[in-house]
Design a protein around this motif. Sequence first.
Motif, PDB file in Angstrom:
ATOM      1  N   THR A 259       0.847  -1.194   0.000  1.00  0.00           N
ATOM      2  CA  THR A 259       0.000   0.000   0.000  1.00  0.00           C
ATOM      3  C   THR A 259       0.882   1.243   0.000  1.00  0.00           C
ATOM      4  OG1 THR A 259      -0.061   0.173   2.409  1.00  0.00           O
ATOM      5  CG2 THR A 259      -1.714  -1.264   1.352  1.00  0.00           C
ATOM      6  N   ALA A 260       0.287   2.378  -0.270  1.00  0.00           N
ATOM      7  CA  ALA A 260       1.037   3.640  -0.270  1.00  0.00           C
ATOM      8  C   ALA A 260       1.624   3.907   1.110  1.00  0.00           C
ATOM      9  CB  ALA A 260       0.125   4.786  -0.704  1.00  0.00           C
ATOM     10  N   ALA A 261       0.868   3.555   2.164  1.00  0.00           N
ATOM     11  CA  ALA A 261       1.353   3.773   3.524  1.00  0.00           C
ATOM     12  C   ALA A 261       2.552   2.874   3.816  1.00  0.00           C
ATOM     13  CB  ALA A 261       0.234   3.517   4.534  1.00  0.00           C
ATOM     14  N   GLN A 262       2.511   1.626   3.355  1.00  0.00           N
ATOM     15  CA  GLN A 262       3.630   0.710   3.567  1.00  0.00           C
ATOM     16  C   GLN A 262       4.851   1.150   2.766  1.00  0.00           C
ATOM     17  OE1 GLN A 262       1.510  -2.826   2.433  1.00  0.00           O
ATOM     18  NE2 GLN A 262       1.154  -3.458   4.546  1.00  0.00           N
ATOM     19  N   ALA A 263       4.624   1.660   1.561  1.00  0.00           N
ATOM     20  CA  ALA A 263       5.735   2.184   0.765  1.00  0.00           C
ATOM     21  C   ALA A 263       6.398   3.359   1.479  1.00  0.00           C
ATOM     22  CB  ALA A 263       5.246   2.609  -0.617  1.00  0.00           C
ATOM     23  N   ALA A 264       5.585   4.216   2.065  1.00  0.00           N
ATOM     24  CA  ALA A 264       6.129   5.356   2.809  1.00  0.00           C
ATOM     25  C   ALA A 264       6.942   4.873   4.003  1.00  0.00           C
ATOM     26  CB  ALA A 264       4.993   6.267   3.264  1.00  0.00           C
ATOM     27  N   LEU A 265       6.503   3.783   4.642  1.00  0.00           N
ATOM     28  CA  LEU A 265       7.230   3.218   5.781  1.00  0.00           C
ATOM     29  C   LEU A 265       8.586   2.671   5.328  1.00  0.00           C
ATOM     30  CD1 LEU A 265       6.926   2.614   8.821  1.00  0.00           C
ATOM     31  CD2 LEU A 265       6.009   0.374   8.189  1.00  0.00           C
ATOM     32  N   LEU A 266       8.606   1.981   4.197  1.00  0.00           N
ATOM     33  CA  LEU A 266       9.872   1.449   3.678  1.00  0.00           C
ATOM     34  C   LEU A 266      10.830   2.559   3.300  1.00  0.00           C
ATOM     35  CD1 LEU A 266       8.647  -1.525   1.445  1.00  0.00           C
ATOM     36  CD2 LEU A 266       9.934  -1.667   3.578  1.00  0.00           C
ATOM     37  N   ARG A 267      10.301   3.663   2.804  1.00  0.00           N
ATOM     38  CA  ARG A 267      11.170   4.772   2.400  1.00  0.00           C
ATOM     39  C   ARG A 267      11.820   5.456   3.606  1.00  0.00           C
ATOM     40  NH1 ARG A 267       7.109   5.836  -1.921  1.00  0.00           N
ATOM     41  NH2 ARG A 267       8.170   5.573  -3.943  1.00  0.00           N
ATOM     42  N   ARG A 268      11.353   5.163   4.801  1.00  0.00           N
ATOM     43  CA  ARG A 268      11.964   5.724   6.004  1.00  0.00           C
ATOM     44  C   ARG A 268      13.134   4.873   6.487  1.00  0.00           C
ATOM     45  NH1 ARG A 268       7.252   6.247  10.215  1.00  0.00           N
ATOM     46  NH2 ARG A 268       9.045   6.742  11.537  1.00  0.00           N
ATOM     47  N   ASP A 269      13.236   3.625   5.987  1.00  0.00           N
ATOM     48  CA  ASP A 269      14.284   2.707   6.416  1.00  0.00           C
ATOM     49  C   ASP A 269      15.602   3.061   5.747  1.00  0.00           C
ATOM     50  OD1 ASP A 269      14.943  -0.073   7.707  1.00  0.00           O
ATOM     51  OD2 ASP A 269      15.742  -0.169   5.665  1.00  0.00           O
ATOM     52  N   TRP A 270      16.730   2.919   6.443  1.00  0.00           N
ATOM     53  CA  TRP A 270      18.039   3.301   5.913  1.00  0.00           C
ATOM     54  C   TRP A 270      18.419   2.473   4.683  1.00  0.00           C
ATOM     55  CZ3 TRP A 270      22.488   0.492   5.110  1.00  0.00           C
ATOM     56  CH2 TRP A 270      22.507  -0.800   5.620  1.00  0.00           C
ATOM     57  N   TYR A 271      17.940   1.229   4.616  1.00  0.00           N
ATOM     58  CA  TYR A 271      18.322   0.336   3.528  1.00  0.00           C
ATOM     59  C   TYR A 271      17.245   0.260   2.451  1.00  0.00           C
ATOM     60  CZ  TYR A 271      19.712  -3.960   1.115  1.00  0.00           C
ATOM     61  OH  TYR A 271      20.063  -4.874   0.160  1.00  0.00           O
ATOM     62  N   TYR A 272      16.007  -0.037   2.851  1.00  0.00           N
ATOM     63  CA  TYR A 272      14.951  -0.285   1.869  1.00  0.00           C
ATOM     64  C   TYR A 272      14.512   0.977   1.131  1.00  0.00           C
ATOM     65  CZ  TYR A 272      14.759  -4.938   3.794  1.00  0.00           C
ATOM     66  OH  TYR A 272      15.098  -6.202   4.195  1.00  0.00           O
ATOM     67  N   ARG A 284      -1.729   0.627  -4.981  1.00  0.00           N
ATOM     68  CA  ARG A 284      -0.617  -0.299  -4.807  1.00  0.00           C
ATOM     69  C   ARG A 284       0.686   0.260  -5.403  1.00  0.00           C
ATOM     70  NH1 ARG A 284      -1.779  -4.429  -1.574  1.00  0.00           N
ATOM     71  NH2 ARG A 284      -1.007  -6.102  -2.898  1.00  0.00           N
ATOM     72  N   VAL A 285       1.781  -0.079  -4.733  1.00  0.00           N
ATOM     73  CA  VAL A 285       3.115   0.339  -5.181  1.00  0.00           C
ATOM     74  C   VAL A 285       3.970  -0.918  -5.328  1.00  0.00           C
ATOM     75  CG1 VAL A 285       5.167   1.713  -4.666  1.00  0.00           C
ATOM     76  CG2 VAL A 285       2.894   2.533  -3.957  1.00  0.00           C
ATOM     77  N   GLU A 286       4.680  -1.021  -6.456  1.00  0.00           N
ATOM     78  CA  GLU A 286       5.578  -2.152  -6.655  1.00  0.00           C
ATOM     79  C   GLU A 286       6.967  -1.784  -6.140  1.00  0.00           C
ATOM     80  OE1 GLU A 286       5.714  -4.753 -10.376  1.00  0.00           O
ATOM     81  OE2 GLU A 286       7.647  -3.668 -10.497  1.00  0.00           O
ATOM     82  N   VAL A 287       7.539  -2.674  -5.323  1.00  0.00           N
ATOM     83  CA  VAL A 287       8.861  -2.463  -4.752  1.00  0.00           C
ATOM     84  C   VAL A 287       9.756  -3.615  -5.178  1.00  0.00           C
ATOM     85  CG1 VAL A 287      10.197  -2.071  -2.654  1.00  0.00           C
ATOM     86  CG2 VAL A 287       7.796  -1.363  -2.753  1.00  0.00           C
ATOM     87  N   ARG A 288      10.916  -3.279  -5.776  1.00  0.00           N
ATOM     88  CA  ARG A 288      11.859  -4.293  -6.243  1.00  0.00           C
ATOM     89  C   ARG A 288      13.099  -4.245  -5.350  1.00  0.00           C
ATOM     90  NH1 ARG A 288      10.796  -6.252 -11.316  1.00  0.00           N
ATOM     91  NH2 ARG A 288      13.020  -6.671 -11.723  1.00  0.00           N
ATOM     92  N   LEU A 300      10.366  -9.496   6.366  1.00  0.00           N
ATOM     93  CA  LEU A 300       9.979  -8.147   5.954  1.00  0.00           C
ATOM     94  C   LEU A 300       8.501  -8.099   5.562  1.00  0.00           C
ATOM     95  CD1 LEU A 300      10.689  -5.219   5.173  1.00  0.00           C
ATOM     96  CD2 LEU A 300      11.302  -6.093   2.886  1.00  0.00           C
ATOM     97  N   VAL A 301       8.049  -9.073   4.776  1.00  0.00           N
ATOM     98  CA  VAL A 301       6.648  -9.089   4.342  1.00  0.00           C
ATOM     99  C   VAL A 301       5.730  -9.296   5.543  1.00  0.00           C
ATOM    100  CG1 VAL A 301       4.948 -10.214   2.860  1.00  0.00           C
ATOM    101  CG2 VAL A 301       7.310  -9.960   2.076  1.00  0.00           C
ATOM    102  N   ARG A 302       6.102 -10.189   6.443  1.00  0.00           N
ATOM    103  CA  ARG A 302       5.267 -10.419   7.635  1.00  0.00           C
ATOM    104  C   ARG A 302       5.205  -9.155   8.489  1.00  0.00           C
ATOM    105  NH1 ARG A 302       7.911 -15.636   7.595  1.00  0.00           N
ATOM    106  NH2 ARG A 302       9.411 -14.884   9.141  1.00  0.00           N
ATOM    107  N   TRP A 303       6.320  -8.443   8.565  1.00  0.00           N
ATOM    108  CA  TRP A 303       6.356  -7.212   9.370  1.00  0.00           C
ATOM    109  C   TRP A 303       5.460  -6.134   8.758  1.00  0.00           C
ATOM    110  CZ3 TRP A 303       9.055  -2.498   7.979  1.00  0.00           C
ATOM    111  CH2 TRP A 303       9.054  -1.541   9.002  1.00  0.00           C
ATOM    112  N   LEU A 304       5.451  -6.032   7.429  1.00  0.00           N
ATOM    113  CA  LEU A 304       4.589  -5.046   6.768  1.00  0.00           C
ATOM    114  C   LEU A 304       3.115  -5.355   7.019  1.00  0.00           C
ATOM    115  CD1 LEU A 304       6.501  -4.632   3.386  1.00  0.00           C
ATOM    116  CD2 LEU A 304       6.234  -2.889   5.158  1.00  0.00           C
TER     117      LEU A 304
END
Length: 337
Positions: A259-272, A284-288, A300-304
């Motif tokens: 989701t857009a909210a989950q994508a925003a959460l990943l963008r806060r991580d130092w690595y992802y 929906r957002v595709e993340v590679r 990671l998927v379970r945490w999201l």
Amino acid sequence: MNAIERALGILLLLTGGQRSAVDLARRFDVSVRTIYRDVDRLMALGIPVEAERGAEGGYRLARDYIQPPVALTRGETAALLVAQALVRGLRATPLVAELDSAEAKLLASLPRAARELFSQGERIVGIERPPADIFHTEPEIAGPGDMQRAVDGFMHGVLASRRVRITHENPYRARIVDYDIEPHGILFDRDRWYLFGHDVDLGSDRLLRADRVREIEVSGMAFRPRAALSVQSQIGRAWLSRAMRRWEQEGEVSVLRVTAAQAALLRRDWYYRHALFRAPEGERVEVRIPNVDPAVILPLVRWLGPGAELVAPQDLRARLAGELASMRSLYPSTDEI
């Protein structure tokens, strides 16, 4: 006068300027050949004695070996000692032997009370290590490198403007590679040092983790530092974005839809945050992510949580489905209670 006393005397005379071998032999009442041996002894101890041939030649110390005296206030001295105590809290301290001698000189300039206080810098300065990153686990390497040795060797290359030869291990690709690097600087990030320089063979900039260096040697090959090449270009982990794009071309990729909210959460991580985010399709957002390690992707998927779908690779998707079904069996619906 024994050989050690004579060598020390030669060193003291050379701090005052160039001296010829004949002049030194006359000064110490020995043969010129003996002076040659004394100078060789100084050089073996790491003292940079340079020889100039010709009628006007002689021996001298390298011009940058001894720095001119600097007058520091008590506060400036204390500030440097605090900074040194802070650096000592890191996993490796660049040029640690030189830091020890500099610290001794700084302490000697302070009054007794202040000297006793700052001689135990760890009592007044502390550094907290970063916590473990459980969502981006890193593989162990077969032969852990000596980060202190790598950082010191690299810095000696920087100071002398000489290339360094490095044997480096990449645990993600299970390979060991030799590099010929023009060293330009070091970068500290998340409790580890990175070595930054120009890869001579590939003609490109390179950043290497110091704790993955197996061997390092300062070569005799001098180079002219590139004025346009600065370690500041690596700030903000720009190197990680470039590396991820390269890893996508070299190996398999995990694809997530979030989701857009989950994508925003990943963008806060130092690595992802440096993964590739495709333009959203609806909500929906595709993340590679250039990693297919189950120990990395499945947690990671379970945490999201709900809303995150693992699209590829298919074997990981099937494995995740089985794990989620097994977890589901432990939580019966209210109709089944």
